[in-house]
Design an enzyme around this catalytic site. Sequence first.
Site, PDB file in Angstrom:
ATOM      1  N   TRP A  74       0.903  -1.156   0.000  1.00  0.00           N
ATOM      2  CA  TRP A  74       0.000   0.000   0.000  1.00  0.00           C
ATOM      3  C   TRP A  74       0.939   1.202   0.000  1.00  0.00           C
ATOM      4  O   TRP A  74       1.631   1.458   0.989  1.00  0.00           O
ATOM      5  CB  TRP A  74      -0.881  -0.009   1.243  1.00  0.00           C
ATOM      6  N   ASN A  98       7.489  -2.618   5.920  1.00  0.00           N
ATOM      7  CA  ASN A  98       6.138  -2.131   6.195  1.00  0.00           C
ATOM      8  C   ASN A  98       6.277  -0.940   7.136  1.00  0.00           C
ATOM      9  O   ASN A  98       6.842  -1.079   8.216  1.00  0.00           O
ATOM     10  CB  ASN A  98       5.344  -3.273   6.870  1.00  0.00           C
ATOM     11  N   GLU A 507     -17.127   4.357   0.376  1.00  0.00           N
ATOM     12  CA  GLU A 507     -15.913   3.588   0.140  1.00  0.00           C
ATOM     13  C   GLU A 507     -16.040   2.613  -1.020  1.00  0.00           C
ATOM     14  O   GLU A 507     -15.050   2.284  -1.669  1.00  0.00           O
ATOM     15  CB  GLU A 507     -15.383   2.906   1.404  1.00  0.00           C
ATOM     16  N   LYS A 622      -7.368  -2.682   4.196  1.00  0.00           N
ATOM     17  CA  LYS A 622      -8.253  -3.107   5.288  1.00  0.00           C
ATOM     18  C   LYS A 622      -7.694  -2.737   6.654  1.00  0.00           C
ATOM     19  O   LYS A 622      -8.441  -2.410   7.568  1.00  0.00           O
ATOM     20  CB  LYS A 622      -8.500  -4.612   5.206  1.00  0.00           C
TER      21      LYS A 622
END
Length: 627
Positions: A74, A98, A507, A622
């Site tokens: 992401w 991350n 969303e 998520k």
Amino acid sequence: MCGIIGYQGERNPKEVIINGLKCLEYRGYDSAGIAILNDGKLKRVRAEGKLENLNKKIENIDFNGHLGIGHTRWATHGAPSEMNAHPHYVDGVSLVHNGIIENYMDLRDELLSCGAKITSETDSELVAHLVAREFQISKDLLKSVQKVLPRLEGAFSIVVASEDQPDRLVAFKNGPPLVIGQGDGETVVASDIQPIVAYTKKVFYLEDFEIAEVTREKVEIYNLKGEKIDRMPLEVSWSSEKAEKHGFPHFMLKEIFEQPAAVQRAIAEYLDIEKKEIQLGDLGFSDTFDQYIAKANKKNAIETDEILKNVERVFIVACGTSYYAGLVGEYLIEKWARVPVEVEFASEFRYRHPVLPKNSLFITISQSGETADTLAALRLANESDVTSLSICNVPGSTIDRESTGHIYMSAGVEVGVASTKAFTSTLALLNIFGLYLGKLKGEVDRDEEVRLVEGLIHLPSQMEQVLSYDKFFSQAAETLKNFKGFLYIGRGVNFPIALEGALKLKELAYMHAEGYAAGEMKHGPIALIDNRMAIVVVAPDDDLYEKTVSNLEEVRARGGQIISIGTEGNKKLKELSLHLLSLPKSEWSINAILSVVPVQLLAYYVANALGHDVDQPRNLAKSVTVE
Ligand code: AGP
């Protein structure tokens, strides 16, 4: 908010890593990559877009080594592209990352001035360069990582591999979670436990500022001073759940349909159906997390009851959908237990120097248990003299482990980025918690308990009935998608459901939608109404029904197109509405849960009709593990 994984052992690393990335794709899905040993070299394959793109690329590639790392991204620094995808590779060292390296600009300038060839726009690649440089000197991966860490600012986790030490991985955590599974001659390192429990139930949760050197046979954990930390693995009982669609076109629709079963599972733990009684049991306030997990009998509730009896104030802190669940909790707890409740966005709470009086109960709600803002708020609360309680869907997640008390949503793995079953399970649990607190405080008598427990017992079958609106929305979506916007309104406990309905539509359908307290319409938003505006009103039978109907008359008079969610047999609502979706008769607190199903279906089908990816909507992940 990326997913990282590393594997070493006799199995095919490609399979373990790809299956692991499938479990972790909820953490980000703009690109993915792997680096696996092949003929002594770390062979790297990366692809822009969803994991399936990487899958296609590696389908026919074999790797003969037994160690590898993988990543699903992401984007934070650098656009989502193959060039910026992980793993990064520099001179035999490969790394997945991350989080965020805050001083990346300084590091980049320094590396460029030393002649480093930087091939991506990411902060992550810079760490690979620094480790590779140290490795040239020490020829030891652990030492190289240890040397580099003090130079990195920010919250991040990494897993690093080296071609010159092909029998180990080095992992470091500060912020985003890292779990290490120790199997029989194999080890798996991952961002959460799901990719691990398929192979072993023995796990180490890395704490912040811990470095692990992981070989096939052993896991050694060190602090930042290089001192070894003695830790036994925790034996967990959770099993791996395969994320499968079971014939549904999307995970989200499957998860919407799973709600009756999920809610049933969540409440079964706390209901004595024969006696029609709520038993909260032992929430673990007096144990460490490890002790609580190891405890077979969680029925001894004495300590839990003592703590709850003394609660004078409740704070509920969460984000997004979980925050809306908290708002529902406020109505329930205040009504039944007569204890003041404050609900706040975690991202605001942590920065406003909150006052947490003694005898407060601090509840966090989080599906993932990893949301950075919620975790930071919990840590802040844990510094003061309050009792914390988490309502999480992922046992062993950071928020679960760092809370003193534990309630589990038991919704099962939720893959769709838009939360559905975790929300309704939480609402059912908040019913149970509010009622139990009310009982302890002497505010809920036996008759009321029996009546409300009966309501909860019928909830799963009533949800089944409401799911039949699936057909209605699958057809109506073609018309609904053409509205210029949606206003969701409700009063009392139904107001947060209106907020949740609007969030779901935003969303998934990327349409303008707002949730409003119905009584607030006349104070401004009513100006938005014309015949191109859809109004979704959540107005089942309760004390506020008549008042909501009056608000609807005002909307109708201005041409708004009304879609109502009400209780069966409700004539007035029917007259006012373009469509009335009626719910079976139930308690006011249960109505709120039943009303969620139609707003979920509406968002799902409108998004689908617009051709959107409902399981992985644009720009979202998520689990939001950055601030
Ligand atoms: C829900 O549909 C959203 N994707 C999002 O608002 C989510 O609820 C929020 O990020 C909080 O997540 P958590 O429950 O895992 O903490």
